[in-house]
Structure formats: structure tokens, C-alpha cells
Design an enzyme around this catalytic site. Sequence first.
Site, PDB file in Angstrom:
ATOM      1  N   SER A 223      35.376  50.534  55.069  1.00 38.39           N
ATOM      2  CA  SER A 223      34.162  50.186  55.801  1.00 38.39           C
ATOM      3  C   SER A 223      32.938  50.638  55.009  1.00 38.39           C
ATOM      4  CB  SER A 223      34.201  50.785  57.207  1.00 38.39           C
ATOM      5  OG  SER A 223      33.155  50.291  57.999  1.00 38.39           O
ATOM      6  N   ASP A 465      38.304  40.775  61.215  1.00 35.26           N
ATOM      7  CA  ASP A 465      37.402  41.933  61.292  1.00 35.26           C
ATOM      8  C   ASP A 465      36.245  41.633  62.229  1.00 35.26           C
ATOM      9  OD1 ASP A 465      35.562  44.058  60.767  1.00 35.26           O
ATOM     10  OD2 ASP A 465      36.526  44.372  58.841  1.00 35.26           O
ATOM     11  N   HIS A 503      38.883  45.528  62.352  1.00 30.70           N
ATOM     12  CA  HIS A 503      38.280  46.656  61.623  1.00 30.70           C
ATOM     13  C   HIS A 503      39.056  47.917  61.971  1.00 30.70           C
ATOM     14  CE1 HIS A 503      35.008  47.807  59.009  1.00 30.70           C
ATOM     15  NE2 HIS A 503      34.795  48.878  59.757  1.00 30.70           N
TER      16      HIS A 503
END
Length: 893
Positions: A223, A465, A503
Amino acid sequence: MGPGRRMGGRVAQRIRPSLLLSTVALSAALVLSACGGGGDDGSVPAGPPVAAGTSCEALAGLQIAPAQIGLPTQGAVVDSATPVAAEAAGNSLGAHCRVRGSILPVDPQAPAIRFAVNLPETWNHKAIHFGGGGFNGTLIDGTEPLRFGPTGKPAPLALGYATFGDDGGHQSSSITDGSFAANDEALANYGGQSLKKTHDVAMLLVKTRYGAAPDKAYFLGTSTGGRDALMHIQRWPADYDGVVANEPALNYSGTRLSNVAVGRALYANGGAGWVNLAKTLLVQKTVLAACDKLDGAADGIVSNVESCRRLNPQILATLRCAGGSDAGDSCLSDAQLASIRTIESPLEFSGYTLAHGTARAGGYNILEGTLVAGPFTSRDLGTRAVPGNPATTADANVFVTGDQWAKYFVTRDAGFDTLTLDPVAPGAWAARIAAVSALTDALDPDLSPFLAHGGRLILLHGLADEVISNNSTIDYVARVKATVGDAAVEQGIRFYTVPGMGHGTGVFIPSWDSLAALENWVEQGVAPETGMVTDTVAATAGRTRPLCRFPAWPKYKGSGSLDAASNYSCVQETVDPLACPNLPGTATTYKGGDLFGEELSVSLDPATLAYTVTIDASGQRAAGTQRSGTLLARGNCVFSSNESGADFTFGTGGVLQGGVAAPTGTSFIGLVAFQTTFQNGATPAVFNPVANIFDVAGVQYGADGVASVYAASSRVRNAGTFQHCQDPASGRFMTYDAACTSTAKGYVSYNAARNAFDLYTTAATGGATTTGGTLSGSVIFGQVGASTVPLFLVRDPSGAHGLRLYAPQAPLAAGTADGRFALVASDGSAGEAVVSGTSLGLGGAAGTLAYDTPVLGVAQSSGAVAGNFVFNAGVMGFVSSGSGAVYQLGMRN
């Protein structure tokens, strides 16, 4: 080791704290560029060598001069250095030295950078830098396990790596707190400078402790940490030998601008576009129904994302409320659909660009399987239609971060109304946004300096995501290729995408050893190719998939367990996978019947996919009853329809399976029909082309509507007469015997008006006859290539009705019926079966097949799936065993 990791320069010195603090005060008015730092390339100045073998305890209180750090600071201090014994309570990381400290800012109003360095007693001569997450503020201490690593693999520190990380240059209890960015130095640190400063301090501590620099140094990040990894090799390419960047927030400013755009769509006009939880779940359910099987497997994962994207218009049309006004949770208004389109679509900037000429931010695949609500993620669209100022957890998750970014990164106004910022054309804010992008975004596509010294990069991003757009990563990789060339990318970069992965969330969260893959590449020269990843989602843990290099994706081969990677191939299809080669070229009428024994016709216009089902003969409703609709392509020649949830599947040889709405209620009845049928209007009638001995599997409904399975043997003779036989003990299959005691007889007669054969039953005793008898239904002799597939459609005057599928009573070898079958059942359900040799998968259960059991042409399943099936030219009839037995009619697709 590259020259950027050489920690020469002046020896780290012990300086009295009072002297250091006075130096900080003296420098408070200096600009950042005036303090410390190395050469023009950011490297650290050379100097006297560092003494080897410094003890852990001796590192405590160590002062590091500004000149030892490659970017402006007021130096660094080791606040603590604590030996941790291997047997210490709670320690699973082996014996190591736990170092914690601070890097002091130039601006006295800026927060310090807190860093962590861990120095194992048994060192493998390698180091790992861990990246941060969100807005940072929390110390990344380097003790964590490998992100998405194999279950049970020790953390890198326990494997002998020196590890380190920092807090991004500020401290906060929330990774969505952007207030630090109101300070220039704190923003620059978050933008990447804290990485270089921490790297230089950590490398000095490594060399001080061991007397040598690492042989290899790696960066691992996810990330924001993935952005960190990319940013570091873009700005300081010689510092690391290899990098793993998972779901990288590389287009950081574009991500935040997209967050703002979504907020504006959701909350404009008093929240008319806000999509509540029920509607969000409806979107996700509709997408899954349309796209799950595009990869050949009904596994809850949308793998064929780009084919699914082709279905956006149809999916949105399906979701729209009649007239476009909000009509409740069963549909979406036009304003709500506009919000979904905003989430889905890339954000194209107008009149300005972000760093390195970037002109857009990728959208989120909400119409291709990305989940923003439900049990797999907590990052939903909020619980209210009017947001707070500032936005809170009651508001859309993405807008919370976008709001913080607008307030502190851009406007420096904590009370700013973010909904007034137009991300496409921000007017007076455009220059500021571009400047912030230059500080914070990892968008430089020229990785040639990193690749030139042998640097290796592994990129991984989930195709579902919901926080960082995988499409931005796809765009970036394309720009890298255009900049450095395909050969350099092939030599030094691997980009993998994972269907179903959000995610760190989603329906498929992969486990794989990315660190081992990186080490083998950097240290052994073995480049990673297609790997295998294991799902770690609790409900589906243990299933495997191939890890495909983009743009390939895992496609089911058509047989074998859906949970085994070996049954999938990484494919990159160049044709439209939604195109169905089994569709007719012109308007066509199929002839067949349904499980209720109704004779019917299905007309289809392949140009428009409009269809009409006409009931030609029925015991439940009037002949001529019609049902019309338009089919929606779902891939693999499967189409959704208007028929109460029925799918239509087009098979090879002109076979169609589908459904028609039941005479009463809201369910559908399964049907099968054929482009070509045997017709015989000649006198005398000759049935030689279709005469044979058959196994029969079907369903029989009583006058009360209760269903029971039907199994038998049957013979159709040259004259058009037939005889059914059932084993007197089991009431099911038997080897055909003209002298059978449990028997029924009759004949068929061609009816030109309906293009079908009327079915007449005659006395069960005596010889065969072609006259008289009782009209009891109809027969369709489907022609599939050289095979005849008879359907007996029973409509007895007593009210009994049903369908019987015929298959030749001849040897059926293992493998002949292999494939995936779409199923419709007598209990009104629909599902799927997979036949692979002696294995049968049905409804999530498994059975073991024995062929030609109990008679030739019948396969018998034992185990969790008990029953028998017959197979004829791609069409299957399965009769289950035991109480509550169900008949399932299937077609191979």
C-alpha cells in the site's frame, strides 16, 4: 552492494545531548537544503571506517551527525538499544538487538522521525527495509512477518535479516489522520524523505554493529509501503538490490483526487447519489452473477476482469430503477448509478497533470468484482447521505482519506469543504496539487538506473482492490515499458495480478513467498515466472490458483477440482471471450421441452439476443402462451435471461438449455431444445434413423405436483413403437428385455403442425401397435451431429407429467462425459456439475463414478453424491438416490 549503500563519511560520534539540542535550536531558522546531506545524488559522504563489532548495549545513546545522513536533518540519536534473548518471554524472533531512535528535523515545529532497527545475533549479511501504511504515523518496527507470506514462515528478523522501518516522519494513532501535512518538512518526510533518512541511519547502525555493510539489501512494502518501495528506487536507485511492492499507492495524489470525486458523486444534491449498504450489496451480487463464470469456474471470483468490463452497460441497465427514480433497495436511481460509474471510471485530469506528466488516476473495479461492502471488507460507502466536515467513519471510507488530503496536503485549511474541490479541473488549486504530487507520488517511469545495477522489482496487485486502484498500477507499468523498453522490463520486473484480492481483503487473499522469489532472482539469477498462491480467506482457505503475470489471468480448464491450481491456465485471450461460437448465424427456432413435460419452441435473433419461448403443448397452461426477453452474455456461451433467474446455455451441435417461467409462482422450469430434430411425415413412417435401445433418466410429477425421479430402459423400434422396462426390484435401470414384467408400451406419430411426435400409450400386454391408444404427451428426437437425443415429454390424462432423457444403452467409457455441466433441477434449483474421469463434483460435494453400472451406458456415483447419470451428445440426466431424490438435467458447456 551498490555505492548508495556505502556508509563512509565521518564516524558516528557521541555528542553531549545539550550540545546537540543547542545545535538544533541554532539551526531552526535554516532552510531544509542548508542542513546536512550528501552529494548531489543523495549519497552519504565518504569518511573514516567504522570500528567492527560494537556491542548492542554500546549503541544506546549513539549520536549520528547530520553529515552522516544523505538528506537535511539535525542528526539522529539512538534512544535505546536493548539485547533481546532468544528465550525471552514472547520472543519468536531469535536473539537480536532492539534499537529505537529519532531523526531530528530541521524545522523545530516539525515532528521527529521515529525509527526502528533490529540487529540479529546471527546475521545473514542481508537487510530489509519495511515500508509504511496509510498516512503512516505508526512506527514500522521491522518485526513483522512477510506480507502475504506462507503460513508459518518466520519473520525476516528471525531468519537473520537486519530489519528496519520508521513512522513516516510523524506520530498519530490513526493511519487516516492527515493533519501532519500542514507542516512542510513533515509532508516532505511522508513524501519519501523519511525513507532515505532512515535507510542511511539504519545502514550506519548495521555497519557499526557488525563491522560490515549488508551484502544484499531489500525493500518490502504494501500500500503506502508499496509506494515507498517504488519511490525509493526511483529517487535513490542504488540503495536496494531488490524490491517487493504489493498493491502500491504509487499514484498517491491521483488516488486522493479520485476519493474526492467519489465523495462529490455520492453527496451532491443532498446525497441523491449516495448508495446505501443494501444497494451496494445488490451491485456486488449482480456483478458476480454476470461475471463469475467468465473464467470457466463458478468459484465466487471474477478472474476475467476485462471481459466483465464489457458487461458494464448491461449490468448498469439491470440495476436501474424503472424511470430512473429511487424505488427502494431492489434497484438504483440514475444518481446512484452515476456514483457507481464514478467509482468505476478512471479520473481524467483537465488542464493540468500530476508528477511525470501523469494525466489520470485509475478507477476501481466495482463492476468487475471489487467489494466495498459485506463480510470481506469494512471499507464501505458509509451510513449517511450527508457527510460530516471533517468526514468520519460514518462516511464513505474513500472520502475520509480524500477529505484529509484536501484539508492538509492541498489547502492547509482544516475547515475546508472538500466537496467544493473539483478534481478534474481544480482551478487555483491545480499548481498546489501538482507540487504535492511531485513530493508524494511514485510516478517516475524511468527505472533504468535501478535496473542497470541489477535491481529487481516484483509488483503484486489485487484486481479487486477497493482502496488503491490496480488500474493505476497497470497504467504505470505500461509507462515503464514505454520508457525503458520491453527487454529491460522482462529482465528486471515481474508484475502479478490476483483476481478476487482486495486491499488485503476480498474473496481470495494469496499466500506466497515473495521474499524467496526475490532472493532467488537477485542472488541466483532465477527469475520468477508463474507461481502458485494459496487462499487464506477463512471460508475458502487452502484452495490454490496460479499466480499469473499481467495481463494473463487464471482460466479453469473445464475439469477437475475448482480448488486446485493445476486445473487452471494463465491465459491472455485475444478474441472476445463473450462471443459464443455456438450461437446460430441467423434467426433460429429451437424445439424441445421442459421438466414439466411441456412441449415448446424457443426462437432467437442472434443479432439482438431477443428470444421468445412459445408453449406448443402443455397440461398446465394454454398452448400458444409466450414468454419473451433479451439475453445478456455472461461468457462461456452462458446468457442470463428474464425467466425468473434462469440462464440460457448454448452447446455445441445446436443444443440449448434454459428455462421458462413456471405456470404459477415465481420460479422457472428447466428446458432443453435442439436446432435440428428428426421429422417424419412420410407414409408409411420409417423410424430407422432414431430406433435404438436406450437408458432413460427423468422426472415424473404426480397430479399433486410432487416430483419423483424416473429411471428405466427403453426401446424405440423401426415402426415408431416403444417399450419401457424397469427393474422390478429397484424400479430403475435394467438391461432392456422385451419380456420385462414392469413395462409400458406405445407408439409415436408425427404432428406436422407442431413439428413434434405425439406420444400414445397402449396396453402393456400384447403386441406392439401403431393405432389407438391414449394421447399421453409428445416426443422430440433432437439431432446433435450424428447423435439422436430423444426427449419424451409426458402429459398423462391423469395429470402426471414430466421429462425423460434417452441415451443409448451402449458402453460409456470414463472420460467420454468429462466436462462442466450447467444443471437445472426438478426442485427448481440450478447449479453445476463437473465430471472428470471417475470423479463427479455436484453442489460442492464429491462422488466417485463407476461406468456401465448398473447397466451399459449408465454411470453410478457413490460417496457424498449418490445416484446415476446418463449422457448423450453433451446432455446429461442425473437421478439422485435416497429420500427426496432429485432429477437434474444438464448440458456440457
